[in-house]
Design an enzyme around this catalytic site. Structure first.
Site, mmCIF file in Angstrom:
data_model
loop_
_atom_site.group_PDB
_atom_site.id
_atom_site.type_symbol
_atom_site.label_atom_id
_atom_site.label_comp_id
_atom_site.label_asym_id
_atom_site.label_seq_id
_atom_site.Cartn_x
_atom_site.Cartn_y
_atom_site.Cartn_z
ATOM 1 C CE LYS A 130 0.119 -6.092 -2.917
ATOM 2 N NZ LYS A 130 0.110 -4.541 -2.846
HETATM 3 C C1 LIG Z 1 -1.745 -4.144 -3.317
HETATM 4 C C2 LIG Z 1 -2.292 -3.388 -2.252
HETATM 5 C C3 LIG Z 1 -3.731 -3.326 -2.795
HETATM 6 C C4 LIG Z 1 -4.082 -4.294 -3.672
HETATM 7 O O1 LIG Z 1 -4.285 -5.813 -3.799
HETATM 8 P P1 LIG Z 1 -4.562 -6.159 -5.415
HETATM 9 O O2 LIG Z 1 -4.240 -7.498 -5.929
HETATM 10 O O3 LIG Z 1 -3.758 -5.625 -6.529
HETATM 11 O O4 LIG Z 1 -6.176 -5.631 -5.912
HETATM 12 C C5 LIG Z 1 -4.477 -3.530 -1.710
HETATM 13 N N1 LIG Z 1 -4.404 -2.706 -0.400
HETATM 14 C C6 LIG Z 1 -3.146 -2.714 -0.078
HETATM 15 C C7 LIG Z 1 -2.588 -2.252 0.910
HETATM 16 C C8 LIG Z 1 -2.049 -3.133 -1.201
HETATM 17 O O5 LIG Z 1 -1.022 -2.881 -0.569
#
Ligand SMILES: *Cc1c(COP(=O)(O)O)cnc(C)c1O
Length: 393
Positions: free
Chosen positions: A194
């Site tokens: 992210k």
């Molecule tokens: C990355 C992601 C998650 C999970 O996030 P984590 O912090 O890795 O648990 C959930 N939903 C979406 C749409 C994502 O892109």
């Protein structure tokens, strides 16, 4: 086989923007000796809330956990249904199943990869308890239409904003950050994929103080008193455990890193917009290639730049051709309902999922990261162009 050319520098799909500032920040809690959910977490929460315009922000260990706590807070439990998209990272749907509830999958709009508001009402049943929307790869979903439908049916809306830190939506004539939130609760991720990262990490934002209080108890074993209060008290306090909780703490080391990352967000957004704009120009003339669409009421943070290949084109072959030149890509976002972890009975179709499947099968995600050079970007565009023309010839 001899290769006379020097190997080209690999271009990764992403790379976090971290440097000595984050390393120095991580030293702070380590040298002070308070390393988990303490003052750094509290400061990170305040700063994050301010950055997205939220009343409350509660830090947790990751976004998957945040989604789980959010669903529990709005009362999702065994036997309930939650309307969501299959076309998302698997964690979106899995968080519903953690509550013992059934994900009901609806289709997406092909242009934005986000939940199609028209697909919601046919999927509503007497068991529907909530709507879980996704701002896919940072692109705001059509919250205005979705919230109107939710209000009509008395359903809470949870926003999976895992990728959407810094994204904006036009709201009553003004640009607002995703995470205010516009629904009831928004959930963010700080995974390295992210824009902002703490290694792993998550954040829940809400305007509802009761939800926020519940998150704070549940992230720490359902304990009635947080460590910060007990630590500062000059009288003995005994804690209580009124309801089942979990351990979803973010550490102070992670939060210290997160505070540095947050300071960089404005610069990251400018850079990504500029790189996305460059991709748009570089790729504009490739026949049959569809570029991402940003509705006029949305400003994405360009967490990913996702292009749609011509129908007849072999997605895997194109990706392999690029990988052979050191360029990493990813296929379109997955569909949970096509995975073995999602056999019949673990979800319900709320309608056709044609666009969801097509997006997975025909899209590819191109490299995009803060310190990507223009030379590398040119290389990606040229490689994609030649791979496509080789196939179409
Ligand atoms: C990355 C992601 C998650 C999970 O996030 P984590 O912090 O890795 O648990 C959930 N939903 C979406 C749409 C994502 O892109």
């Amino acid at each position: 086989m001899s290769d006379p050319q020097p190997a080209l520098k690999p271009i990764p799909i992403t790379r976090p923007w971290m440097d000595e500032r984050e390393a120095e920040a991580a030293r702070r809690p380590i040298s002070k000796g308070w390393v988990t959910q303490g003052p750094e977490v509290a400061a990170f929460e305040t700063e994050f809330a301010q950055a997205v315009g939220a009343r409350h922000a509660c830090a947790v260990s990751n976004c998957t956990t945040a989604l789980h706590l959010a669903l529990l807070a709005v009362g999702v439990g065994p036997g309930d249904e939650v309307i969501t998209v299959s076309h998302s990272f698997v964690a979106t749907a899995s968080s519903i199943r953690y509550c013992g509830a059934l994900p009901v999958f609806v289709d997406i709009e092909p242009a934005t990869f986000n939940m199609d508001p028209r697909s919601i009402e046919p999927a509503v049943s007497p068991r529907t308890k909530a709507i879980l929307v996704v701002h896919q790869v940072g692109m705001p979903c059509d919250l205005r239409q979705i919230l109107a439908i939710a209000v009509r049916h008395g359903l809470p809306v949870i926003e999976d904003a895992a990728c959407a830190a810094g994204s904006q939506i036009l709201w009553n004539g003004a640009w607002e950050r995703i995470g205010k939130p516009h629904g009831d609760i928004a959930c963010f991720s700080f995974h390295p994929r992210k824009l902002l990262t703490t290694g792993d990490g998550g954040m829940l934002t809400t305007a509802n103080p009761a939800y926020d209080a519940r998150f704070r108890a549940q992230r720490q074993h359902g304990m009635s008193i947080p460590d910060t209060v007990r630590h500062g008290a000059n009288r003995v306090i005994f804690e209580e455990y009124p309801e089942l909780g979990y351990n979803c703490r973010l550490t102070d080391i992670q939060a210290a890193v997160g505070r540095e990352q947050l300071k960089k967000l404005p610069e990251i957004l400018v850079r990504r917009r500029s790189l996305a704009g460059r991709y748009r120009k570089l790729l504009a003339n490739i026949e049959g290639l569809a570029l991402p669409v940003e509705p006029d009421w949305a400003r994405t943070n360009w967490q990913s730049f996702c292009v749609r290949l011509p129908e007849a084109c072999d997605q895997g072959a194109i990706m392999q051709t690029l990988l052979d030149q050191g360029i990493a890509t990813r296929r379109g976002i997955m569909n949970a309902h096509r995975e073995r972890a999602y056999p019949e009975g673990t979800w319900r179709p709320g309608g056709p999922l044609t666009e969801s499947e097509a997006a997975q099968d025909h899209c590819i995600i191109l490299p995009l990261y803060h310190d990507m050079t223009e030379t590398d970007q040119d290389r990606v565009a040229a490689a994609l162009q030649s791979a496509l023309s080789a196939i179409q010839r």
